[in-house]
Structure formats: C-alpha cells, structure tokens
Enzyme design. Structure first.
Site, PDB file in Angstrom:
ATOM      1  N   TRP A  28      -7.733   9.178   0.442  1.00  0.00           N
ATOM      2  CA  TRP A  28      -7.456   9.428   1.864  1.00  0.00           C
ATOM      3  C   TRP A  28      -6.204  10.272   2.065  1.00  0.00           C
ATOM      4  O   TRP A  28      -5.766  10.464   3.183  1.00  0.00           O
ATOM      5  CB  TRP A  28      -7.338   8.098   2.610  1.00  0.00           C
ATOM      6  CG  TRP A  28      -6.447   7.103   1.925  1.00  0.00           C
ATOM      7  CD1 TRP A  28      -5.088   7.040   1.950  1.00  0.00           C
ATOM      8  CD2 TRP A  28      -6.881   6.033   1.084  1.00  0.00           C
ATOM      9  NE1 TRP A  28      -4.634   6.003   1.179  1.00  0.00           N
ATOM     10  CE2 TRP A  28      -5.716   5.354   0.639  1.00  0.00           C
ATOM     11  CE3 TRP A  28      -8.142   5.572   0.663  1.00  0.00           C
ATOM     12  CZ2 TRP A  28      -5.779   4.248  -0.207  1.00  0.00           C
ATOM     13  CZ3 TRP A  28      -8.185   4.473  -0.176  1.00  0.00           C
ATOM     14  CH2 TRP A  28      -7.025   3.826  -0.602  1.00  0.00           C
ATOM     15  N   GLU A  41      -6.701   3.310   6.852  1.00  0.00           N
ATOM     16  CA  GLU A  41      -5.591   2.519   7.392  1.00  0.00           C
ATOM     17  C   GLU A  41      -6.037   1.110   7.792  1.00  0.00           C
ATOM     18  O   GLU A  41      -5.315   0.137   7.579  1.00  0.00           O
ATOM     19  CB  GLU A  41      -4.966   3.231   8.595  1.00  0.00           C
ATOM     20  CG  GLU A  41      -4.165   4.470   8.234  1.00  0.00           C
ATOM     21  CD  GLU A  41      -2.987   4.166   7.327  1.00  0.00           C
ATOM     22  OE1 GLU A  41      -2.439   3.052   7.394  1.00  0.00           O
ATOM     23  OE2 GLU A  41      -2.610   5.050   6.535  1.00  0.00           O
ATOM     24  N   GLN A  46      -4.745  -5.270   5.491  1.00  0.00           N
ATOM     25  CA  GLN A  46      -4.666  -6.596   4.870  1.00  0.00           C
ATOM     26  C   GLN A  46      -5.184  -6.570   3.432  1.00  0.00           C
ATOM     27  O   GLN A  46      -5.532  -7.614   2.881  1.00  0.00           O
ATOM     28  CB  GLN A  46      -5.499  -7.608   5.674  1.00  0.00           C
ATOM     29  CG  GLN A  46      -5.101  -7.748   7.124  1.00  0.00           C
ATOM     30  CD  GLN A  46      -3.827  -8.550   7.303  1.00  0.00           C
ATOM     31  OE1 GLN A  46      -3.312  -9.135   6.358  1.00  0.00           O
ATOM     32  NE2 GLN A  46      -3.292  -8.570   8.517  1.00  0.00           N
ATOM     33  N   GLY A  85     -12.499  -9.377   3.840  1.00  0.00           N
ATOM     34  CA  GLY A  85     -11.896 -10.391   4.700  1.00  0.00           C
ATOM     35  C   GLY A  85     -11.408  -9.823   6.019  1.00  0.00           C
ATOM     36  O   GLY A  85     -11.532  -8.626   6.294  1.00  0.00           O
ATOM     37  N   TYR A 124       1.289   0.936  14.920  1.00  0.00           N
ATOM     38  CA  TYR A 124       1.375   1.490  13.568  1.00  0.00           C
ATOM     39  C   TYR A 124       0.190   2.406  13.249  1.00  0.00           C
ATOM     40  O   TYR A 124       0.362   3.544  12.795  1.00  0.00           O
ATOM     41  CB  TYR A 124       1.452   0.380  12.503  1.00  0.00           C
ATOM     42  CG  TYR A 124       1.096   0.920  11.139  1.00  0.00           C
ATOM     43  CD1 TYR A 124       2.009   1.694  10.433  1.00  0.00           C
ATOM     44  CD2 TYR A 124      -0.181   0.759  10.607  1.00  0.00           C
ATOM     45  CE1 TYR A 124       1.666   2.261   9.219  1.00  0.00           C
ATOM     46  CE2 TYR A 124      -0.536   1.315   9.401  1.00  0.00           C
ATOM     47  CZ  TYR A 124       0.397   2.068   8.701  1.00  0.00           C
ATOM     48  OH  TYR A 124       0.051   2.655   7.516  1.00  0.00           O
ATOM     49  N   ASP A 142       5.424  -0.066   8.906  1.00  0.00           N
ATOM     50  CA  ASP A 142       4.623  -1.151   8.351  1.00  0.00           C
ATOM     51  C   ASP A 142       5.527  -2.029   7.497  1.00  0.00           C
ATOM     52  O   ASP A 142       6.754  -1.895   7.522  1.00  0.00           O
ATOM     53  CB  ASP A 142       3.439  -0.597   7.550  1.00  0.00           C
ATOM     54  CG  ASP A 142       3.870   0.099   6.260  1.00  0.00           C
ATOM     55  OD1 ASP A 142       5.082   0.368   6.074  1.00  0.00           O
ATOM     56  OD2 ASP A 142       2.990   0.362   5.413  1.00  0.00           O
TER      57      ASP A 142
END
Length: 358
Positions: A28, A41, A46, A85, A124, A142
């Site tokens: 990316w 992103e 997570q 998740g 963000y 972040d």
C-alpha cells in the site's frame, strides 16, 4: 529543546531521510489510490502489518474498487474479513463504499470534510488518506506517533485525555512540512514501528537522540502516559455443535455485540462454563430439544480463551448428536457440516472448525 521552526524542520528532515533508507516494502506504499490506502489503513487499525498483509492482498483481489465492494453482499465482505477481528471495521467499509457510490458517483472523495463523514473513518484515517493519496497537509497521530512525540518532546500529558489528544495533534501539525506531508507522515509512523519501539528502543543508534527529551531525562520507558486502564470483563460461551444426519445448525448474531452479523452455533452464555449436567438442565437447551429423548453429548471441547480489547471470552464447544429432529431447532439455519466454511464466523469459531478437519 525549544519547539522552534528550525528544530522542527530538522527533525522532519531526519525522519524523512531515515524513512527512505529503512522503510519496509509494503503493497500500500508508493501508491496514490485512495481506495487501497483506505483499505490498508482500516486493516492496520487493529492488526499488525505482518498479519494484515495477506488479508489486504486477498481483500483487494476480490474487491478491487469501491464499486465492487459496494455491490457485494455483506456476508461475503465479512467472510473475506474473517480472522482479522473487530468486524465493525468490515461493516463500516461496506457501508462507506455504498455511500461513496450513491453520493460521490463511485469516486473516492477528495475533501477532508467529506472523507470524515464516511462510516468508520475518524481523524487519523482521514488524515492518512488525504496525505498519502492527495498529499494534503493533515498530520497523522496514531499509537506510533504518540510514542515518538511523547518521548522526543518529553510530553507527560496522558494520551487518552481530550487535552492530551489536542496537544499531540497540534504538535504533529506543527511538525508537518508543507512540502511532501504524506512522506513525512509515513516516516514518523514507520519510525515508531521500527526505531522508537514500545520496548527497549535502540536509542544509541537513533538519529534523533540528540533532540530527545525523554532520553536526556532517562524517561523513555515511561512514555507515552495513559491515565486509565481499560476495564476487562470475562464472558463464558457454551456453543452447541449439533449433528443430525450430516447437517448442523447455525444462527446469525444480530444484536449489537461482539461479532455482529457473523454466524455461530446455538449459544448459551452463562457465568461459567457449564458441565454436561448443567447443559442438559439448561432452560435454553431444553427448549431446543423439547420432547426429544435421544440426545447424546458426544464431546465437550477443551476450554478456549479468546482475548478481545475489552473482554476475555472463555468458550467450549459441545458436540450433540441427534437421532431425530426436534421442532425447537426450526428457527435455526440447517446446513450440511461440509458447508460451514462458506459462512463468515468469528476467529473462535474458526479455530474450532479447524479441529473438525484434523
């Protein structure tokens, strides 16, 4: 060190030089496609880079554009997200893609304000997309950036407070150069990931060590500061894996809870993991298997522990074999056991399903 324009410029230049020499080769990067940047992103919110890479490639291969994502069925989107998740991220991606198609003719918006209105996109992520795709001067903040800035400038304001977030946002924006802001943002994030790491950073080799306040004060390992610890609760899930003539029964989690809209076996949530006797005496279990005498609990799995951000789930899977079909199961979806892989499920369910093929 005073936060002079000169010093801030030096720091940014050092970060950029370090980044060019040390950056990881990631799919990316070196692209300006806002859609692909957005997907990366959201995945990385997570998820660690090494874990998220394969998911990113697979997701982009199946949904290469905003339009392909928007027209897809949510179940399929969740299936491609399975294992990452925090499934709200996938549902928000799908919702935002639909909005981009309906409100922006399928073209990813360019205005920061418009991007912020999309589901699942906060300050963000909007800054990351604007700077990486359009080279607009919005500073990213972040976890990595919080750590770098708190250590570099010796800031002890807790990062989980409104005043702390405002202070760090202003500092990050002041540090951001007007030329190549996207490159700077990439650099400071990568610096936090590889150099200014959470544990035992190599300060001797750090190109910013002469600027670093916390190094001078021997305070590296205490920064950044959080004012509150996340309260973690425990939950206990007893899943019923029901076998009947090669079929089993599943249901969709429709409540606003963990794993919303994913599929699962019938579930008994309790204040502890139930014994076989407690399972037989359970009211929900009785309602499922009413008037059926030949119920056999053939196996209870070993307890499984699944850690989420605010809760720990303890689970077990109870295999129940039926010789006849009770009417209590009519509300559930009956499918061949061999087709379970076609449904989007939680990682906890996925781990159990893996045991069935061994």
């Amino acid at each position: 060190m005073n936060n002079t324009t000169d010093a801030l410029s030096q720091i940014s230049n050092i970060l950029t030089k370090w980044y060019i020499e040390n950056k990881r080769d990631l799919p990316w990067r070196e692209i300006t496609d806002p859609y692909k940047i957005w997907i990366s992103e959201i995945i990385l919110q997570q998820t660690r880079v090494n874990q998220g890479m394969s998911y990113y490639l697979r997701f982009i291969e199946r949904f290469p554009t905003v339009k392909t994502l928007a027209v897809a069925d949510e179940d399929e989107v969740l299936k491609y997200w399975q294992g990452l998740g925090y499934y709200t991220r996938a549902r928000n991606l799908h919702k935002a893609a639909k909005k981009i198609v309906s409100d922006f003719e399928g073209e990813f918006p360019k205005l920061h304000a418009d991007i912020l209105k999309l589901a699942g996109i906060g300050v963000y992520t909007a800054a990351a997309i604007c700077s990486f795709a359009y080279n607009q001067p919005y500073a990213v903040v972040d976890g990595n950036v919080y750590r770098v800035l708190s250590r570099l400038f010796g800031i002890e304001t807790p990062i989980d407070t409104g005043s702390g977030q405002k202070e760090f946002a202003e500092l990050a924006q002041n540090l951001l150069p007007t030329q190549q802001p996207g490159l700077h943002n990439q650099a400071i994030m990568e610096f936090g990931a590889l150099q200014c790491t959470p544990g035992l950073p190599d300060c001797v080799k750090c190109p910013l060590n002469t600027f670093c306040k916390s190094l001078q004060n021997n305070n590296i390992n205490n920064l950044p500061i959080k004012s509150q610890k996340t309260k973690v609760t425990s939950r206990y899930f007893n899943y019923l894996f029901i076998e009947y003539q090669g079929n089993t029964f599943i249901q969709k989690r429709t409540q606003k809870d963990v794993w919303q809209n994913l599929w699962e076996f019938p579930l008994i949530e309790s204040n502890h993991l139930l014994t076989d006797k407690e399972l037989i005496d359970n009211q929900f279990s009785n309602s499922l298997f009413e008037k059926v005498n030949n119920i056999t609990i053939s196996k209870i799995s070993n307890p499984m522990k699944h850690v989420l951000s605010h809760r720990v789930i303890y689970a077990q899977f109870i295999t129940i074999s039926l010789a006849e079909l009770p009417t209590g199961l009519s509300e559930l979806k009956q499918i061949p056991i061999s087709e379970l892989d076609n449904f989007a499920v939680s990682r906890l369910m996925e781990l159990f399903l893996e045991t069935l093929t061994k």
